[in-house]
Design an enzyme around this catalytic site. Structure first.
Site, PDB file in Angstrom:
ATOM      1  N   ASP A  58     -27.373  -5.409 -16.963  1.00 54.92           N
ATOM      2  CA  ASP A  58     -27.245  -6.302 -15.813  1.00 54.92           C
ATOM      3  C   ASP A  58     -27.918  -7.656 -16.094  1.00 54.92           C
ATOM      4  O   ASP A  58     -28.811  -7.747 -16.935  1.00 54.92           O
ATOM      5  CB  ASP A  58     -27.922  -5.609 -14.625  1.00 54.92           C
ATOM      6  CG  ASP A  58     -27.816  -6.398 -13.346  1.00 54.92           C
ATOM      7  OD1 ASP A  58     -26.806  -7.073 -13.133  1.00 54.92           O
ATOM      8  OD2 ASP A  58     -28.777  -6.316 -12.542  1.00 54.92           O
ATOM      9  N   ASP A 117     -28.874 -10.415 -13.241  1.00 52.56           N
ATOM     10  CA  ASP A 117     -29.859 -10.792 -12.208  1.00 52.56           C
ATOM     11  C   ASP A 117     -30.879  -9.685 -11.977  1.00 52.56           C
ATOM     12  O   ASP A 117     -30.519  -8.561 -11.630  1.00 52.56           O
ATOM     13  CB  ASP A 117     -29.148 -11.092 -10.883  1.00 52.56           C
ATOM     14  CG  ASP A 117     -28.160 -12.235 -11.049  1.00 52.56           C
ATOM     15  OD1 ASP A 117     -28.368 -13.068 -11.940  1.00 52.56           O
ATOM     16  OD2 ASP A 117     -27.180 -12.274 -10.294  1.00 52.56           O
ATOM     17  N   ASP A 134     -30.942  -2.996 -11.885  1.00 47.65           N
ATOM     18  CA  ASP A 134     -31.992  -2.837 -10.869  1.00 47.65           C
ATOM     19  C   ASP A 134     -31.435  -2.360  -9.527  1.00 47.65           C
ATOM     20  O   ASP A 134     -32.212  -1.973  -8.647  1.00 47.65           O
ATOM     21  CB  ASP A 134     -32.776  -4.147 -10.677  1.00 47.65           C
ATOM     22  CG  ASP A 134     -31.905  -5.279 -10.177  1.00 47.65           C
ATOM     23  OD1 ASP A 134     -30.725  -5.344 -10.594  1.00 47.65           O
ATOM     24  OD2 ASP A 134     -32.386  -6.098  -9.379  1.00 47.65           O
TER      25      ASP A 134
END
Lengths: 181, 181
Positions: A13, A15, A138
């Site tokens: 990922d 961000d 996240d």
């Protein structure tokens, strides 16, 4: 030891994982609303409730320059370089919600991770059709639907969840994955 | 009859499938090189050998405005609308090679297929980590590595290949897929 000639694949990922959005949120919040907050204050809150001014995070994400100026997460460059030796690393970002972010994210990757090929970059809406062996992310919405092995990268909004293997930083991600290569 | 509540998934390509790149190549070639060619003349050639002026296609793809002005493939809008009732349709485009194309492609989709959610759009480098039940694509490099069922959309560069189910137009794609819903 992996005797297959085909590398295992990881979806990483952007961000909150490669890019430190939390630091940018805090710094832009102080700049725009005059309130200095710390990472500790956000811990356990959601993206919607983290800041007193509702909608601030969404407004930031829709502002030109937000994604192109994100700080790189500590240790991310070295970690991706190291993992790329043993794995096929794909950068998978849910970028479609914020159309401005597409070119900014690509530019950011080319600037900070110039060794990542365009072939290994994916910008999507949701990540449910991404099929790799591992996912480092996240957000629960991405991890929960993933069919492979998951690593949850620490973020203020995921500290209360424990059903994915947690990594607190990039060193821990590399340590977890090197056992799997 | 499909009694599962979860829809099967289709990955639909853009260039050469939703968008008529061939028509645009022919029209730009005539405009820039003064040579009028027909679809029949391209049949069986590759993208590299299709036009006398080498590199023309690559230059077009790197020119601002190429992707934003592509004509919609005949029948594509109606077909995607119809398929979306029974399937989860994802638009999957190998857009990363041409960075300018990202925002142009998103704008083009929003203009011509406004009913497609941003959640169902994927821009990638290669398509090897895309995991859907079906793929509709014109390029062998995408179809050959795909694990689900493939439909090869007719294009000048794929007429000599017969190891994927061929559809000559969108009516044929819909007819093939409706049996599977």
């Amino acid at each position: 030891m992996n005797i297959s000639s085909k590398k295992k694949t990881i979806a990483v990922d952007m961000d909150g994982v490669l890019a430190d959005v939390e630091a940018q949120f805090l710094s832009w919040y102080e700049r725009d609303y005059g309130v200095k907050m710390t990472k500790d204050q956000l811990s356990g809150l959601t993206e919607d409730t983290a800041f007193p001014e509702k909608g601030a995070i969404h407004r930031f994400a829709r502002t030109a320059g937000f994604f192109s100026t994100l700080p790189v997460m500590e240790g991310a460059v070295e970690a991706i370089k190291s993992l790329s030796e043993k794995f096929e690393v794909y950068i998978v970002s849910a970028a479609m919600e914020f159309p401005l972010s597409l070119s900014e994210k690509l530019k950011w990757l080319n600037t900070n991770f110039p060794f990542i090929s365009w072939k290994n970059i994916i910008f999507c809406g949701d990540k449910s059709i991404i099929n790799t062996d591992y996912m480092v992310d996240d957000h629960l919405k991405n991890l929960d639907n993933f069919k492979g092995k998951t690593i949850m990268f620490h973020a203020f909004h995921n500290v209360s969840y424990h059903h994915h293997t947690r990594a607190n930083n990039w060193k821990e991600v590399v340590a977890l994955l090197e056992k799997e290569a």
